[in-house]
Design a protein around this motif. Structure first.
Motif, PDB file in Angstrom:
ATOM      1  N   GLN A 239      39.121  45.623  47.676  1.00 49.16           N
ATOM      2  CA  GLN A 239      39.134  44.546  46.692  1.00 49.16           C
ATOM      3  C   GLN A 239      39.807  45.013  45.395  1.00 49.16           C
ATOM      4  O   GLN A 239      40.677  44.327  44.846  1.00 49.16           O
ATOM      5  CB  GLN A 239      37.700  44.112  46.391  1.00 49.16           C
ATOM      6  N   ALA A 240      39.393  46.166  44.917  1.00 49.08           N
ATOM      7  CA  ALA A 240      39.961  46.706  43.679  1.00 49.08           C
ATOM      8  C   ALA A 240      41.458  46.953  43.824  1.00 49.08           C
ATOM      9  O   ALA A 240      42.235  46.669  42.905  1.00 49.08           O
ATOM     10  CB  ALA A 240      39.240  47.994  43.291  1.00 49.08           C
ATOM     11  N   ALA A 241      41.858  47.481  44.977  1.00 46.23           N
ATOM     12  CA  ALA A 241      43.279  47.750  45.212  1.00 46.23           C
ATOM     13  C   ALA A 241      44.088  46.454  45.215  1.00 46.23           C
ATOM     14  O   ALA A 241      45.169  46.377  44.621  1.00 46.23           O
ATOM     15  CB  ALA A 241      43.455  48.484  46.542  1.00 46.23           C
ATOM     16  N   ALA A 242      43.555  45.425  45.857  1.00 47.21           N
ATOM     17  CA  ALA A 242      44.297  44.166  46.014  1.00 47.21           C
ATOM     18  C   ALA A 242      44.290  43.313  44.754  1.00 47.21           C
ATOM     19  O   ALA A 242      45.303  42.705  44.394  1.00 47.21           O
ATOM     20  CB  ALA A 242      43.709  43.370  47.175  1.00 47.21           C
ATOM     21  N   MET A 243      43.140  43.251  44.062  1.00 54.26           N
ATOM     22  CA  MET A 243      42.962  42.289  42.975  1.00 54.26           C
ATOM     23  C   MET A 243      43.105  42.886  41.575  1.00 54.26           C
ATOM     24  O   MET A 243      43.132  42.150  40.587  1.00 54.26           O
ATOM     25  CB  MET A 243      41.596  41.608  43.110  1.00 54.26           C
ATOM     26  N   ASN A 244      43.189  44.192  41.474  1.00 55.31           N
ATOM     27  CA  ASN A 244      43.449  44.878  40.206  1.00 55.31           C
ATOM     28  C   ASN A 244      42.572  44.387  39.052  1.00 55.31           C
ATOM     29  O   ASN A 244      43.078  43.919  38.016  1.00 55.31           O
ATOM     30  CB  ASN A 244      44.929  44.734  39.826  1.00 55.31           C
ATOM     31  N   PRO A 245      41.253  44.479  39.184  1.00 49.76           N
ATOM     32  CA  PRO A 245      40.369  44.058  38.084  1.00 49.76           C
ATOM     33  C   PRO A 245      40.558  44.945  36.861  1.00 49.76           C
ATOM     34  O   PRO A 245      40.896  46.127  36.987  1.00 49.76           O
ATOM     35  CB  PRO A 245      38.972  44.221  38.682  1.00 49.76           C
ATOM     36  N   ILE A 246      40.307  44.375  35.687  1.00 49.27           N
ATOM     37  CA  ILE A 246      40.496  45.152  34.459  1.00 49.27           C
ATOM     38  C   ILE A 246      39.261  45.967  34.099  1.00 49.27           C
ATOM     39  O   ILE A 246      39.336  46.887  33.296  1.00 49.27           O
ATOM     40  CB  ILE A 246      40.882  44.246  33.271  1.00 49.27           C
ATOM     41  N   ALA A 247      38.101  45.609  34.685  1.00 53.68           N
ATOM     42  CA  ALA A 247      36.853  46.313  34.373  1.00 53.68           C
ATOM     43  C   ALA A 247      35.825  46.024  35.452  1.00 53.68           C
ATOM     44  O   ALA A 247      36.007  45.119  36.283  1.00 53.68           O
ATOM     45  CB  ALA A 247      36.322  45.883  33.011  1.00 53.68           C
ATOM     46  N   LEU A 248      34.733  46.788  35.434  1.00 58.72           N
ATOM     47  CA  LEU A 248      33.663  46.592  36.406  1.00 58.72           C
ATOM     48  C   LEU A 248      32.977  45.241  36.206  1.00 58.72           C
ATOM     49  O   LEU A 248      32.787  44.475  37.142  1.00 58.72           O
ATOM     50  CB  LEU A 248      32.637  47.721  36.282  1.00 58.72           C
ATOM     51  N   ASP A 249      32.582  44.950  34.970  1.00 61.80           N
ATOM     52  CA  ASP A 249      31.945  43.671  34.631  1.00 61.80           C
ATOM     53  C   ASP A 249      32.251  43.353  33.166  1.00 61.80           C
ATOM     54  O   ASP A 249      33.001  44.083  32.508  1.00 61.80           O
ATOM     55  CB  ASP A 249      30.436  43.700  34.895  1.00 61.80           C
ATOM     56  N   GLU A 250      31.664  42.275  32.644  1.00 62.39           N
ATOM     57  CA  GLU A 250      31.978  41.856  31.279  1.00 62.39           C
ATOM     58  C   GLU A 250      31.591  42.881  30.226  1.00 62.39           C
ATOM     59  O   GLU A 250      32.212  42.967  29.158  1.00 62.39           O
ATOM     60  CB  GLU A 250      31.317  40.501  30.961  1.00 62.39           C
ATOM     61  N   THR A 251      30.590  43.713  30.520  1.00 58.10           N
ATOM     62  CA  THR A 251      30.156  44.709  29.533  1.00 58.10           C
ATOM     63  C   THR A 251      31.148  45.859  29.404  1.00 58.10           C
ATOM     64  O   THR A 251      31.080  46.627  28.438  1.00 58.10           O
ATOM     65  CB  THR A 251      28.774  45.282  29.893  1.00 58.10           C
ATOM     66  N   LYS A 252      32.044  46.003  30.378  1.00 61.22           N
ATOM     67  CA  LYS A 252      33.013  47.099  30.368  1.00 61.22           C
ATOM     68  C   LYS A 252      34.399  46.665  29.894  1.00 61.22           C
ATOM     69  O   LYS A 252      35.323  47.489  29.830  1.00 61.22           O
ATOM     70  CB  LYS A 252      33.134  47.709  31.767  1.00 61.22           C
ATOM     71  N   VAL A 253      34.566  45.392  29.572  1.00 60.49           N
ATOM     72  CA  VAL A 253      35.846  44.916  29.050  1.00 60.49           C
ATOM     73  C   VAL A 253      35.960  45.342  27.589  1.00 60.49           C
ATOM     74  O   VAL A 253      35.023  45.158  26.804  1.00 60.49           O
ATOM     75  CB  VAL A 253      35.960  43.382  29.161  1.00 60.49           C
ATOM     76  N   SER A 254      37.083  45.893  27.200  1.00 60.42           N
ATOM     77  CA  SER A 254      37.250  46.370  25.829  1.00 60.42           C
ATOM     78  C   SER A 254      37.225  45.209  24.843  1.00 60.42           C
ATOM     79  O   SER A 254      37.653  44.087  25.161  1.00 60.42           O
ATOM     80  CB  SER A 254      38.574  47.127  25.681  1.00 60.42           C
ATOM     81  N   GLN A 255      36.735  45.500  23.645  1.00 58.14           N
ATOM     82  CA  GLN A 255      36.691  44.463  22.612  1.00 58.14           C
ATOM     83  C   GLN A 255      38.092  43.983  22.255  1.00 58.14           C
ATOM     84  O   GLN A 255      38.304  42.801  21.952  1.00 58.14           O
ATOM     85  CB  GLN A 255      35.991  45.000  21.363  1.00 58.14           C
TER      86      GLN A 255
END
Length: 275
Positions: free
Chosen positions: A183-199
């Motif tokens: 999933q991570a390889a195919a969809m290239n998420p920017i973070a694990l969840d909302e708490t890990k997204v940079s400000q």
């Protein structure tokens, strides 16, 4: 009469260094049969080629993910070269796998590059291979991940690889970690969840959406409420655990992992891509 190396010695040098037969023969001839001196000659050739190609871009290659025997730690490295032709070469890919296997025990790229690899450091091996192949060869990415259970996935063609850490080693964890890594390889998420997204990323997204809403003439008093919904959608599309699971879009990645074990969670991931 000039020295002529035995075929067995040429083959031995080639097996150790990976250099071509003619390069090995020339090195042994120049060294008059002194094996260690011949290895040094090949290394110096690599250093010369490396110096000449230092400003080249090495954006092709192979990305390899490996995990240790008890699945508590994994590493992803990229062995970079200049052309896709070299990146697909069987010997090059084999070297990438061997280097990734060695990289597992090191905490950072600097330690890994300084480690012993068949009688030379990894850094020296890369210089040697630069001379052998004639292209700039280097370690690009070096990413580690630890957890109670770590699994890996390498996409076909060795251009993308990912690791996933799960909260526990349970029945089905191996398949779950591999599927989430896919999933991570195919969809290239920017973070694990909302708490890990940079400000910084959050602020930028809010600015873009606020501008759009203002341009659409939305009243200022409701824009902030609309933005909350927009950000929820942003997190769903761009964070790993909230994304629709690629093997079953009726559930999120978090829901998929819970279907394996009710208490199981994704605790981390690493993704490396050449592009």
């Amino acid at each position: 009469m000039s020295y002529s190396p035995a075929a067995a010695d040429v083959a031995k040098l080639r097996n150790q260094t990976g250099a071509g037969m003619m390069d090995c023969k020339k090195a042994l001839t120049e060294a008059e049969g002194d094996f260690d001196k011949a290895v040094d000659i090949l290394r110096k050739k690599g250093q010369k080629v490396a110096a000449n190609r230092a400003d080249r871009e090495s954006t092709e290659g192979a990305v390899i993910a490996r995990v240790n025997e008890d699945n508590t730690m994994g590493v992803v490295i990229s062995l970079n070269c200049e052309t896709d032709f070299v990146g697909k070469n069987e010997a090059f890919v084999e070297l990438a796998f061997e280097l990734a296997e060695q990289a597992i025990v090191y905490s950072n790229k600097e330690e890994f590059l300084a480690s012993d690899f068949h009688g030379m450091t990894v850094a020296e091996k890369l210089i040697e291979q630069t001379g052998v192949i004639g292209e700039k060869i280097e370690i690009g990415a070096f990413e580690r991940l630890e957890g109670p259970f770590v699994g890996a996935y390498i996409h076909a063609g060795n251009k993308i690889a990912a690791l996933t850490a799960l909260s526990a080693k349970v029945e089905g964890a191996d398949e779950a970690a591999k599927s989430v890594s896919m999933q991570a390889a195919a969809m290239n998420p920017i973070a694990l969840d909302e708490t890990k997204v940079s400000q910084e990323t959050i602020d930028k997204e809010l600015e873009i959406e606020r501008h759009k809403l203002t341009e659409e003439g939305k009243p200022a008093n409701i824009i902030e409420n609309i933005l909350k919904g927009k950000m929820q959608r942003f997190y769903k599309d761009n964070t790993l655990v909230h994304q629709d699971f690629i093997k079953d879009s009726s559930m999120s990645v978090a829901d998929y992992v819970k279907s394996i074990n009710g208490d199981l969670k994704v605790t981390g991931f690493v993704r490396v891509s050449l592009s």
